[in-house]
Scaffold this motif. Sequence first.
Motif, PDB file in Angstrom:
ATOM      1  N   UNK A 149      -0.487   1.741  -3.281  1.00  0.00           N
ATOM      2  CA  UNK A 149      -1.279   2.277  -4.399  1.00  0.00           C
ATOM      3  C   UNK A 149      -2.247   3.356  -3.914  1.00  0.00           C
ATOM      4  N   UNK A 150      -2.829   3.150  -2.736  1.00  0.00           N
ATOM      5  CA  UNK A 150      -3.745   4.142  -2.169  1.00  0.00           C
ATOM      6  C   UNK A 150      -3.020   5.461  -1.934  1.00  0.00           C
ATOM      7  N   UNK A 151      -1.862   5.387  -1.297  1.00  0.00           N
ATOM      8  CA  UNK A 151      -1.090   6.600  -1.002  1.00  0.00           C
ATOM      9  C   UNK A 151      -0.704   7.304  -2.307  1.00  0.00           C
ATOM     10  N   UNK A 152      -0.261   6.547  -3.280  1.00  0.00           N
ATOM     11  CA  UNK A 152       0.125   7.136  -4.567  1.00  0.00           C
ATOM     12  C   UNK A 152      -1.076   7.772  -5.255  1.00  0.00           C
ATOM     13  N   UNK A 153      -2.247   7.121  -5.188  1.00  0.00           N
ATOM     14  CA  UNK A 153      -3.460   7.665  -5.817  1.00  0.00           C
ATOM     15  C   UNK A 153      -3.909   8.964  -5.158  1.00  0.00           C
ATOM     16  N   UNK A 154      -3.521   9.162  -3.902  1.00  0.00           N
ATOM     17  CA  UNK A 154      -3.890  10.386  -3.180  1.00  0.00           C
ATOM     18  C   UNK A 154      -2.776  11.428  -3.217  1.00  0.00           C
ATOM     19  N   UNK A 155      -1.818  11.250  -4.111  1.00  0.00           N
ATOM     20  CA  UNK A 155      -0.781  12.257  -4.300  1.00  0.00           C
ATOM     21  C   UNK A 155       0.542  11.965  -3.637  1.00  0.00           C
ATOM     22  N   UNK A 156       0.688  10.793  -3.033  1.00  0.00           N
ATOM     23  CA  UNK A 156       1.930  10.462  -2.355  1.00  0.00           C
ATOM     24  C   UNK A 156       3.103  10.346  -3.309  1.00  0.00           C
ATOM     25  N   UNK A 157       4.219  10.957  -2.928  1.00  0.00           N
ATOM     26  CA  UNK A 157       5.456  10.900  -3.704  1.00  0.00           C
ATOM     27  C   UNK A 157       6.479  10.141  -2.862  1.00  0.00           C
ATOM     28  N   UNK A 158       6.961   9.035  -3.405  1.00  0.00           N
ATOM     29  CA  UNK A 158       7.916   8.195  -2.688  1.00  0.00           C
ATOM     30  C   UNK A 158       9.217   8.950  -2.448  1.00  0.00           C
ATOM     31  N   UNK A 159       9.626   9.012  -1.171  1.00  0.00           N
ATOM     32  CA  UNK A 159      10.923   9.620  -0.852  1.00  0.00           C
ATOM     33  C   UNK A 159      12.009   8.554  -0.781  1.00  0.00           C
ATOM     34  N   UNK A 160      11.737   7.472  -0.039  1.00  0.00           N
ATOM     35  CA  UNK A 160      12.733   6.423   0.097  1.00  0.00           C
ATOM     36  C   UNK A 160      12.093   5.175   0.703  1.00  0.00           C
ATOM     37  N   UNK A 161      12.920   4.158   0.857  1.00  0.00           N
ATOM     38  CA  UNK A 161      12.500   2.900   1.467  1.00  0.00           C
ATOM     39  C   UNK A 161      13.501   2.601   2.572  1.00  0.00           C
ATOM     40  N   UNK A 162      12.987   2.337   3.782  1.00  0.00           N
ATOM     41  CA  UNK A 162      13.844   2.112   4.946  1.00  0.00           C
ATOM     42  C   UNK A 162      13.432   0.820   5.652  1.00  0.00           C
ATOM     43  N   UNK A 163      14.349   0.210   6.412  1.00  0.00           N
ATOM     44  CA  UNK A 163      13.973  -0.978   7.186  1.00  0.00           C
ATOM     45  C   UNK A 163      12.976  -0.598   8.290  1.00  0.00           C
ATOM     46  N   UNK A 164      12.020  -1.484   8.552  1.00  0.00           N
ATOM     47  CA  UNK A 164      11.076  -1.298   9.661  1.00  0.00           C
ATOM     48  C   UNK A 164      11.857  -1.446  10.964  1.00  0.00           C
ATOM     49  N   UNK A 165      11.773  -0.475  11.876  1.00  0.00           N
ATOM     50  CA  UNK A 165      12.560  -0.555  13.112  1.00  0.00           C
ATOM     51  C   UNK A 165      12.160  -1.730  14.005  1.00  0.00           C
ATOM     52  N   UNK A 166      10.932  -2.235  13.850  1.00  0.00           N
ATOM     53  CA  UNK A 166      10.487  -3.354  14.678  1.00  0.00           C
ATOM     54  C   UNK A 166      10.808  -4.705  14.053  1.00  0.00           C
ATOM     55  N   UNK A 167      11.092  -4.724  12.756  1.00  0.00           N
ATOM     56  CA  UNK A 167      11.422  -5.956  12.041  1.00  0.00           C
ATOM     57  C   UNK A 167      12.222  -5.572  10.803  1.00  0.00           C
ATOM     58  N   UNK A 168      13.536  -5.568  10.930  1.00  0.00           N
ATOM     59  CA  UNK A 168      14.392  -5.073   9.855  1.00  0.00           C
ATOM     60  C   UNK A 168      14.340  -5.920   8.593  1.00  0.00           C
ATOM     61  N   UNK A 169      13.669  -7.089   8.640  1.00  0.00           N
ATOM     62  CA  UNK A 169      13.499  -7.876   7.422  1.00  0.00           C
ATOM     63  C   UNK A 169      12.380  -7.294   6.554  1.00  0.00           C
ATOM     64  N   UNK A 170      11.585  -6.378   7.126  1.00  0.00           N
ATOM     65  CA  UNK A 170      10.529  -5.710   6.367  1.00  0.00           C
ATOM     66  C   UNK A 170      10.973  -4.300   6.007  1.00  0.00           C
ATOM     67  N   UNK A 171      10.501  -3.844   4.860  1.00  0.00           N
ATOM     68  CA  UNK A 171      10.856  -2.508   4.392  1.00  0.00           C
ATOM     69  C   UNK A 171       9.632  -1.601   4.408  1.00  0.00           C
ATOM     70  N   UNK A 172       9.866  -0.327   4.723  1.00  0.00           N
ATOM     71  CA  UNK A 172       8.810   0.678   4.769  1.00  0.00           C
ATOM     72  C   UNK A 172       9.051   1.691   3.661  1.00  0.00           C
TER      73      UNK A 172
END
Length: 182
Positions: A149-172
Amino acid sequence: MNDPPLYLAKPDLVHYEAYRAMREEWLADGSQLSPWFLNLPVNSIEDFARLVKQLNDAQFANADPGYCTTTSHLVFDRAGTLGGASSLRHYLTLEGIRYFGHIGYGIRPDQRRKGYAKEVLRLMLAEAKRMKLYRVLLGAHDTNVGSCKTIEACGGVLENIVPDPEDESQLVKRYWIDIQPD
C-alpha cells in the motif's frame, strides 16, 4: 514551511546504542528485517564499527562483486528516535532487476502505523532523483500489505509478481515508480 517528521542519517558509531536497541526490538518482534544490512549480526560496538565501514565502502566502492554500490541510511524522527533504515542501490544488478529493485526500507515495530514508511519512501525517491535515477523498481512480499500500500500510495505501478529467490513459497510484488526530472 513544516519540516518533514523524519530525516535520513548516515550510519555512524554515535548511533550504536540506538541501532542495537532497534535491532533487538525487531528480532523480538519476529517481523522481517529490512533493508538488507539489518540482517547482519551486530553484537558489539566492534561489530557495528565493521558494519558502518561496510556500508561506507558499499557507497563509494563495489566492495563485493555480487552487489552494486548502495547508499544506506538510518531514519530518525525529529525527537531523535531511531525509527528505521533504508538503502538505495545506485543501479540494478541482474538480481536487483528480477526481484527487489533499487530501494529497500523498513520501520521498526514500535514506530509503525504512523505514516513513517510513506515518508521514508518519499525521502528515498528524492535521493534517487538527486542521483538522476528517474525510474526505480521496488519489491515487496505480497503478504506485506502495508508495504504494498505504501509503494502504491507513492506512485508504484505493479509490473508483476515473482517467486522470492530465497524462499520460492513467498511471492514478491514488483513495482515501478517514475520520477519526474527537474
